[in-house]
Design an enzyme around this catalytic site. Structure first.
Site, mmCIF file in Angstrom:
data_model
loop_
_atom_site.group_PDB
_atom_site.id
_atom_site.type_symbol
_atom_site.label_atom_id
_atom_site.label_comp_id
_atom_site.label_asym_id
_atom_site.label_seq_id
_atom_site.Cartn_x
_atom_site.Cartn_y
_atom_site.Cartn_z
ATOM 1 N N LEU A 17 -34.719 -30.641 -69.234
ATOM 2 C CA LEU A 17 -35.353 -30.601 -70.003
ATOM 3 C C LEU A 17 -36.455 -31.976 -70.523
ATOM 4 O O LEU A 17 -37.765 -31.827 -70.558
ATOM 5 C CB LEU A 17 -34.735 -30.614 -71.771
ATOM 6 C CG LEU A 17 -35.415 -30.549 -72.361
ATOM 7 C CD1 LEU A 17 -36.567 -29.702 -72.664
ATOM 8 C CD2 LEU A 17 -34.302 -30.628 -74.062
ATOM 9 N N THR A 35 -39.110 -42.149 -67.073
ATOM 10 C CA THR A 35 -37.822 -43.258 -66.270
ATOM 11 C C THR A 35 -37.348 -42.137 -65.367
ATOM 12 O O THR A 35 -36.898 -41.195 -65.477
ATOM 13 C CB THR A 35 -37.375 -44.005 -67.187
ATOM 14 O OG1 THR A 35 -35.946 -43.103 -68.086
ATOM 15 C CG2 THR A 35 -37.837 -44.859 -68.537
ATOM 16 N N ASP A 59 -32.520 -47.183 -65.291
ATOM 17 C CA ASP A 59 -31.398 -46.381 -65.783
ATOM 18 C C ASP A 59 -31.236 -47.553 -66.784
ATOM 19 O O ASP A 59 -31.446 -48.156 -67.422
ATOM 20 C CB ASP A 59 -30.362 -47.500 -64.178
ATOM 21 C CG ASP A 59 -29.019 -46.004 -65.405
ATOM 22 O OD1 ASP A 59 -28.459 -46.204 -66.117
ATOM 23 O OD2 ASP A 59 -28.525 -45.772 -63.993
ATOM 24 N N ASN A 86 -33.732 -39.268 -73.229
ATOM 25 C CA ASN A 86 -33.615 -37.822 -73.282
ATOM 26 C C ASN A 86 -32.718 -38.108 -71.767
ATOM 27 O O ASN A 86 -31.714 -37.137 -71.821
ATOM 28 C CB ASN A 86 -35.024 -37.003 -72.815
ATOM 29 C CG ASN A 86 -34.407 -35.539 -71.520
ATOM 30 O OD1 ASN A 86 -33.903 -34.401 -72.379
ATOM 31 N ND2 ASN A 86 -34.383 -36.143 -70.594
ATOM 32 N N SER A 137 -30.501 -34.121 -78.904
ATOM 33 C CA SER A 137 -29.056 -34.729 -78.547
ATOM 34 C C SER A 137 -28.365 -33.336 -78.249
ATOM 35 O O SER A 137 -28.913 -32.616 -76.501
ATOM 36 C CB SER A 137 -29.038 -34.056 -80.343
ATOM 37 O OG SER A 137 -27.478 -33.649 -80.730
ATOM 38 N N TYR A 151 -18.212 -36.006 -74.857
ATOM 39 C CA TYR A 151 -19.904 -35.547 -75.148
ATOM 40 C C TYR A 151 -19.720 -35.545 -76.226
ATOM 41 O O TYR A 151 -21.012 -35.807 -76.844
ATOM 42 C CB TYR A 151 -19.993 -34.713 -73.986
ATOM 43 C CG TYR A 151 -21.174 -34.134 -74.083
ATOM 44 C CD1 TYR A 151 -22.133 -34.923 -73.561
ATOM 45 C CD2 TYR A 151 -22.028 -32.446 -74.547
ATOM 46 C CE1 TYR A 151 -23.358 -34.232 -74.050
ATOM 47 C CE2 TYR A 151 -22.838 -32.262 -74.506
ATOM 48 C CZ TYR A 151 -23.764 -32.928 -74.206
ATOM 49 O OH TYR A 151 -25.480 -33.445 -74.102
ATOM 50 N N LYS A 155 -22.864 -37.561 -78.767
ATOM 51 C CA LYS A 155 -23.875 -36.942 -79.545
ATOM 52 C C LYS A 155 -23.786 -36.942 -81.223
ATOM 53 O O LYS A 155 -24.824 -36.731 -81.261
ATOM 54 C CB LYS A 155 -24.280 -35.358 -79.242
ATOM 55 C CG LYS A 155 -24.939 -35.320 -77.583
ATOM 56 C CD LYS A 155 -26.154 -36.318 -77.260
ATOM 57 C CE LYS A 155 -26.526 -35.922 -75.770
ATOM 58 N NZ LYS A 155 -27.705 -36.508 -75.188
ATOM 59 N N THR A 186 -31.015 -25.605 -67.042
ATOM 60 C CA THR A 186 -31.340 -26.823 -66.361
ATOM 61 C C THR A 186 -29.930 -27.022 -65.795
ATOM 62 O O THR A 186 -28.702 -26.712 -65.715
ATOM 63 C CB THR A 186 -31.066 -28.243 -67.311
ATOM 64 O OG1 THR A 186 -29.626 -28.966 -68.057
ATOM 65 C CG2 THR A 186 -32.718 -27.671 -68.770
#
Length: 279
Positions: A17, A35, A59, A86, A137, A151, A155, A186
């Site tokens: 994404l 980045t 990072d 992201n 998110s 995870y 989020k 992805t």
């Protein structure tokens, strides 16, 4: 609101994404700084839209470098109009299976990384009295599933501070949008994920089954990252952007089903809740 020659900063643009959004924004005429964790990844990113996509080695867990990166971007462009947090990854494992080290690393990247970048950009957006912060998110940031608890936690934390941030910065001319994708095609459930080293047989029918499902359709997810990028750009261009932007049918169904479940739960226990005040 639409503004010409906007400057974007998107963390984590090596693929998925982040890469799709960088390409869409650059094709729209904006300048995008993205980045990447490796210097070797920069040339390929800069060839996406030459002169419009510019790579930065960062990072997001290297907090001491974030201020330097923001300062260099501002020296070159003078402004940051859109920040997209992201960078992140998925950690799979039942709560009991996840080690403290694995849990801390998940929070370092998905939560503290986003927090550090947000805090570094905010003084400049406040000075501009404009800016839009996009927090990537997940539907997992609103509803939990077995096998993804840490995870989920990372989020949920991202969404918690972002809700408060929206209230704090709206009077200053800033916008915050929390993007909640469902399954998109992805590498998130594949090469961009990690699995707890410890395994416990008792969780194979709950956490294990869910993990097998999610990782099993990696590369076959229904969501199109290019269409997601267009949806996010539409929100950035909106005069009144949404606080939350679920993406995909699965995300919409997960969020609405949780809202219904919470309403039912609260209604059933309403009298017990009300009976806790002093007489």
């Amino acid at each position: 609101m639409m503004k010409e020659n906007r400057i974007w900063l998107i963390t984590g643009v090596s693929g998925g994404l982040g890469r799709a959004l960088a390409l869409e924004a650059a094709k729209n005429g904006d300048i995008v700084y993205g980045t990447l964790r490796k210097e070797s990844q920069i040339p390929q990113f800069e060839q996406l839209v030459p002169g419009k996509t510019k790579g930065i080695r960062l990072d997001v867990t290297e907090h001491e470098r974030i201020e330097t990166v923001i300062a260099e971007l501002l020296a070159a462009e003078g402004q940051v109009d859109v920040l997209v947090n992201n960078a992140g990854y998925g950690l799979f494992g039942a709560i009991e299976e996840v080690s403290m080290e694995e849990a801390r690393q998940q929070m370092e990247v998905n939560f503290f990384g986003a927090l550090a970048v947000t805090q570094a950009v905010l003084p400049h957006m406040r000075k501009q009295k404009s800016g839009h912060i996009i927090q990537i998110s997940s539907m997992a940031g609103f509803r939990s599933n077995p096998g993804m608890g840490l995870y989920n936690a990372s989020k949920f934390a991202l969404e918690g501070f972002s809700e408060a941030l929206a209230l704090e910065t709206e009077p200053l001319g800033l916008h915050v949008t929390i993007v909640e994708p469902g399954p998109f095609r992805t590498s998130w459930a594949g090469s961009s994920s990690a699995k707890a080293e410890k395994g416990i047989d008792d969780y194979q029918n709950t956490a294990g089954a869910r993990i097998a499902t999610v990782t099993g359709y990696s590369g076959q997810q229904p969501g199109d990252p290019d269409k997601a990028a267009k949806a996010i750009l539409k929100a950035v261009n909106a005069e009144h952007p949404p606080l939350r932007l679920p993406l995909g049918r699965a995300a919409l169904e997960a969020i609405t089903s949780k809202l219904d479940a919470v309403k039912t739960n609260v209604s059933e226990w309403e009298q017990v809740s009300l009976n806790t005040n002093f007489d």
